[in-house]
Design an enzyme around this catalytic site. Structure first.
Site, PDB file in Angstrom:
ATOM      1  N   HIS A 150     -46.233  35.461  -2.373  1.00  0.00           N
ATOM      2  CA  HIS A 150     -45.640  36.766  -2.067  1.00  0.00           C
ATOM      3  C   HIS A 150     -46.409  37.887  -2.753  1.00  0.00           C
ATOM      4  O   HIS A 150     -46.769  38.892  -2.129  1.00  0.00           O
ATOM      5  CB  HIS A 150     -44.175  36.777  -2.514  1.00  0.00           C
ATOM      6  CG  HIS A 150     -43.492  38.106  -2.324  1.00  0.00           C
ATOM      7  ND1 HIS A 150     -43.466  39.078  -3.300  1.00  0.00           N
ATOM      8  CD2 HIS A 150     -42.844  38.616  -1.263  1.00  0.00           C
ATOM      9  CE1 HIS A 150     -42.819  40.131  -2.849  1.00  0.00           C
ATOM     10  NE2 HIS A 150     -42.425  39.876  -1.613  1.00  0.00           N
ATOM     11  N   CYS A 172     -57.618  73.004   7.847  1.00  0.00           N
ATOM     12  CA  CYS A 172     -58.033  72.812   6.454  1.00  0.00           C
ATOM     13  C   CYS A 172     -56.862  72.634   5.498  1.00  0.00           C
ATOM     14  O   CYS A 172     -57.038  72.664   4.279  1.00  0.00           O
ATOM     15  CB  CYS A 172     -58.919  73.969   5.987  1.00  0.00           C
ATOM     16  SG  CYS A 172     -58.127  75.582   6.098  1.00  0.00           S
TER      17      CYS A 172
END
Length: 914
Positions: free
Chosen positions: A477, A868
């Protein structure tokens, strides 16, 4: 085949025929596991028969308040009878019982996040039948005790530690070290103990269906067992760890999970039985090799739970009694990889020498492995370069910028484990997920140290810089989840003797004892664990990453791409500009000039703002002109021949001033200490001036172009600095390409007047220096009004760049600084918002951008458009901006440039395919 079906069959019919109704293309109906089980059966691999309950049934069940949709239970019962007929056995049969597994399977892989129940169908009678059929009492009782333990935990929520404690006590009583050494008699006794634990910890009030003769009893009816197990798997779709995993991986909450009911095959029937998890290639580094773990005489959960240390899959074909099955598995590796044309993750069981395929899926892998595998498969002719680029998740590239141990360092190695997930991390040891979260929230880097992780540890794994476990293999896991998150992980560190209760770990073979809070370093690429903090260094964009990004650039900039997709960078200093060029940026999309006023220069701008003396103000302005000219010249020199968009000053001037609260405190302390009265008077005058500049809502106040209108000297100085720097470099024979951007324009006349001022200064400097300064002037579009009048502004602008941070703030009326801390998490939790709009562009904001682009392009076809804001570095937003809004480039921070290059290529691929 009706799409209204709730249940689909898969696997053989027991007579060699195929009874499969689904295929790999049906993952949104059957979930990934069910679709792939059907696909494996369809191409002739040995798949135990079963049936899949659809994802849509789960959604309907949840939406109705955990009530079964009309007719669904009847369809499940019919599928159960059909399975019994196909396999020739019945659930709960006292003579020859059928046992099944009940597993989740969402459309997207969510390893370990949802629930599973194995060995369903056992009761006090059918266990005797299992003994009679197998002549193996130990196997039968082991299966029964596993079923009670798992069913109690998963379905009824009984604390799993109660069973583990009983198991530990039984091993001590029997005088053995491992579960595998317990006798049939020991395991039979455990069944009785486990049933008693169940009865003592399940409420009769909450579960009246389990009451027998006035007391709660473990359910003996297989039909009830099956219904409750399916409901538990449905419910696990909304457990905490599954929700957190979906949030982290961008998986929608409304898909639901399918449930797969499948005939059990057993890897715990002795030394000719085994179970394992394998990959067709190495998911850590991409090497073309059979990779994974297996255990002899075990069930699948033993491998992923890490309760026994595993053996490498490469040894399987040479294991006595398992040779034939091991060789057959290797053949299936090639079959599956060629069929799916990708690296596959496989779960299998060998029952007394016979191989059964229990699952396959396209395997999760590290970013480095993804690059290596994609490049190799292009070389092998399995996929094209375009497919290779499309398979790399741009967000995953962040893993490759993870730091590594500095090769010049000499780490104090205290232990070694398995290199489960690459990257290096340094942090304080913590032994629980809660402690990891708590310390991380205080800004302290931590390493989560566990015997082995389980799905409930996800929040701690997310919070930690790195993960270390003392047990488990490369498919445990911890390893699988860490690789998916890009978190460094070292598993199977056997020298770590962890005492979580005492919050300490002893290192076998030494006197060293580490306590919570002690700093260690781990290297997930080599498995090394070192004491103390090892210096780390960042990786470079070379090798496989360079190859993939080169292919991505070829795609996004290809002449036949329609509209090329360019990538620029947000940079305010030469160092960031140089770094961005190394990362592949083509230009500077945003240079924030106000950042050049900070540090030791802050006093200069403060003098300009606060002084009453015209001479002082003029001197400050001259000094700012000097330093800004040098700054611009240095950056233009770095970006020689490349565009550089320079934004005129944007933030409110008060941001450059002292905090009035801190200044008031300083004055009070000075007075209390009997300080110089003249000094106190000067400070009070300074405080008065600062207070006079305060605004009720500064983000909507005197900032952006408004600042340039009111304080006209500032834009004059900045434009002159840009022009002087450009003129100087032109004289040196260089090719500076600045572009001047006016921020926060809402009214066309704001831009018109600023452009007139800018062009006047450019003419003046050009005449003085004897050069022609042809510098484009554009607008930073950050306000909804600007988007709606974009056509008018475009008549006077050379380009638009969208500042989506402010555009999102002003569209929503949210303050980013406050919203993300105070209420957006709650909005996400309550599904008021599907995503944080400051991270991934919102539909309404995208529509405003698209509107502005369309209006502007209609008026000024030669304009170019960019983004931007922070969204310029978000892969999902990049694709939408480039394809749906029609912008020409995105601009982002230097470290996000590689992601942006890849995402831009994805945008072009989506465009050309669509």
């Amino acid at each position: 085949m009706s799409r209204d079906k709730r249940v689909y069959r898969f696997g053989t019919d027991g007579r060699g025929g195929d009874a499969t109704e689904g295929s790999a293309e049906m993952r949104y109906i059957l979930g990934g596991k069910g679709a792939n089980l059907a696909e494996m059966a369809r191409i002739g691999l040995p798949v135990p028969p079963g049936f899949t309950i659809t994802c849509q049934t789960c959604v309907e069940y949840a939406q109705a308040g955990d009530v079964w949709p009309e007719g669904a239970l009847e369809e499940v019962a019919a599928a159960e009878r059909d399975l019994e007929q196909r396999y020739g056995k019945r659930l709960g049969d006292a003579a020859d019982p059928l046992l099944v597994s009940v597993r989740s399977g969402a459309p997207f892989s969510m390893p370990g996040m949802m629930d599973t129940v194995l060995n369903l169908g056992l009761n006090d009678e059918s266990v005797r039948g299992l003994i009679a059929q197998t002549d193996n009492p130990r196997f039968a009782w082991d299966s029964y005790r596993r079923f009670i333990q798992m069913f109690s935990d998963v379905v009824l929520g009984v604390d799993a530690d109660l069973f583990e404690n009983a198991l530990t006590a039984r091993r001590l009583l029997a005088g053995v070290r491992t579960d595998a050494e317990l006798s049939a008699e020991d395991l039979e006794a455990l069944v009785g103990e486990f049933k008693a634990i169940f009865s003592d910890h399940v409420s009769a009030k909450d579960h009246p269906e389990l009451v027998v003769d006035g007391a709660v009893a473990f359910p003996a009816d297989p039909a009830l067992q099956l219904r409750l197990a399916i409901q538990a798997v449905f419910g696990s779709w909304m457990n905490e760890r599954a929700i957190l995993y979906r949030q982290r991986n961008g998986i929608p909450d409304d898909l639901g999970t399918a449930v797969n009911v499948q005939v059990m095959v057993f890897g715990n029937k002795g030394d000719t039985s085994a179970t394992g998890v394998a990959f067709t290639r190495n998911p850590a580094d991409g090497t073309r090799e059979f990779y994974g773990d297996f255990l002899v005489n075990a069930q699948g959960e033993d491998v992923v739970a890490g309760i026994r240390n595993t053996e490498p899959i490469s040894d399987l074909a040479s294991k006595p009694g398992l040779e034939s099955a091991g060789a057959e598995l290797e053949r299936y590796f090639s079959v599956l990889e060629n069929h799916y044309r990708d690296m596959c993750d496989i779960e299998f069981t060998i029952e007394q020498g016979s191989l059964w395929m229990l699952q396959t899926r396209v395997g999760k892998r590290t970013a480095g492995a993804a690059l290596r595998i994609a490049i190799d498969m292009v070389g092998e002719g399995l996929i094209t370069r375009e497919e290779a680029v499309s398979r790399i998740d741009p967000a995953q590239l962040d893993q490759l910028l993870h730091p590594q141990f500095d090769t010049a360092a000499r780490p104090d190695v205290i232990a070694r484990g398995l290199n489960a997930s690459p990257g290096a991390a340094v942090g304080a040891i913590v032994f629980s997920s809660d402690d990891a979260v708590e310390r991380a929230q205080r800004g302290e880097p931590v390493i989560l140290v566990r015997w082995e992780t389980n799905p409930d540890d996800l929040k701690g794994m997310v919070a930690a810089e790195g993960i270390l476990t003392s047990h488990g293999g490369k498919t445990s896991h911890a390893a699988v989840i860490a690789r998916g998150m890009g978190t460094p992980c070292v598993c199977g560190v056997e020298a770590f003797r962890i005492d979580a209760a005492a919050k300490e770990v002893r290192i076998a073979g030494s006197d060293l004892v580490l306590h919570e809070g002690d700093v260690i370093s781990i290297d997930g690429a080599t498995g090394v664990v070192a004491a103390g903090a090892v210096p780390l260094v960042s990786a470079e964009l070379t090798g496989d990453l360079g190859t993939i990004l080169g292919w991505a650039d070829d795609i996004r900039l290809a002449p036949d791409a329609g509209r090329p997709a360019h990538v620029r960078v947000n940079a305010d200093n030469p160092e960031d500009a140089r770094l961005a060029l190394e990362f592949g940026a083509e230009a500077i999309g945003l240079c924030r000039t106000e950042h050049m006023f900070l540090g030791e220069r802050k006093s200069i701008i403060q003098t300009f703002i606060l002084s009453d003396d015209d001479t002082e103000r003029a001197g400050a302005l001259d000094e700012l002109l000097r330093v800004q000219t040098e700054d611009f010249a240095s950056m233009m020199r770095t970006m020689d021949g490349r565009p550089m968009v320079i934004r005129l000053i944007d933030p409110p001037l008060h941001e450059f001033l002292d905090s009035p609260r801190e200044l008031d405190v300083a004055i009070a302390r000075l007075e209390a200490a009997g300080g110089d009265p003249e000094r106190v008077r000067a400070l009070r005058d300074r405080l008065r001036r600062i207070d006079a500049m305060s605004e009720a809502n500064p983000m909507l106040g005197l900032r952006g172009v408004r600042l340039s209108v009111i304080f006209g000297d500032l834009p004059l100085m900045q434009v002159r600095a840009i022009a002087e720097a450009a003129a100087r470099l032109i004289a040196e024979g260089l090719d500076p390409r600045p572009e001047i951007m006016v921020p926060l324009v809402a009214i066309t006349e704001e831009h018109v007047q600023m452009r007139e001022l800018i062009e006047r200064v450019l003419r003046e400097v050009g005449a003085e220096r004897g050069v022609a300064l042809d510098i484009p002037v554009g607008t930073m579009v950050e306000l909804p009004r600007a988007c709606l009048v974009a056509g008018s502004i475009a008549a006077h602008a050379d380009f638009f760049c969208f500042g989506t941070n402010d555009l999102t703030q002003t569209t929503f009326g949210f303050s980013r600084d406050d919203a993300e801390a105070k209420f957006i998490p709650a909005y996400l939790h309550r599904k008021i918002l599907a995503a944080n709009p400051f991270e991934t562009v919102d539909d309404a904001v995208l529509e405003l951008v698209r509107t502005a682009v369309d209006k502007a392009r209609a008026v000024n076809p030669g304009m170019h458009f960019g983004v931007c804001g922070e969204h310029g570095g978000d892969p999902a937003s990049i694709v939408r901006f480039l394809n749906e809004a029609g912008v020409d480039y995105v601009s982002c921070s230097p470290y996000r440039v590689p992601q942006a290059r890849l995402a831009a290529a994805h945008a072009v691929l989506a465009r050309t395919r669509g």
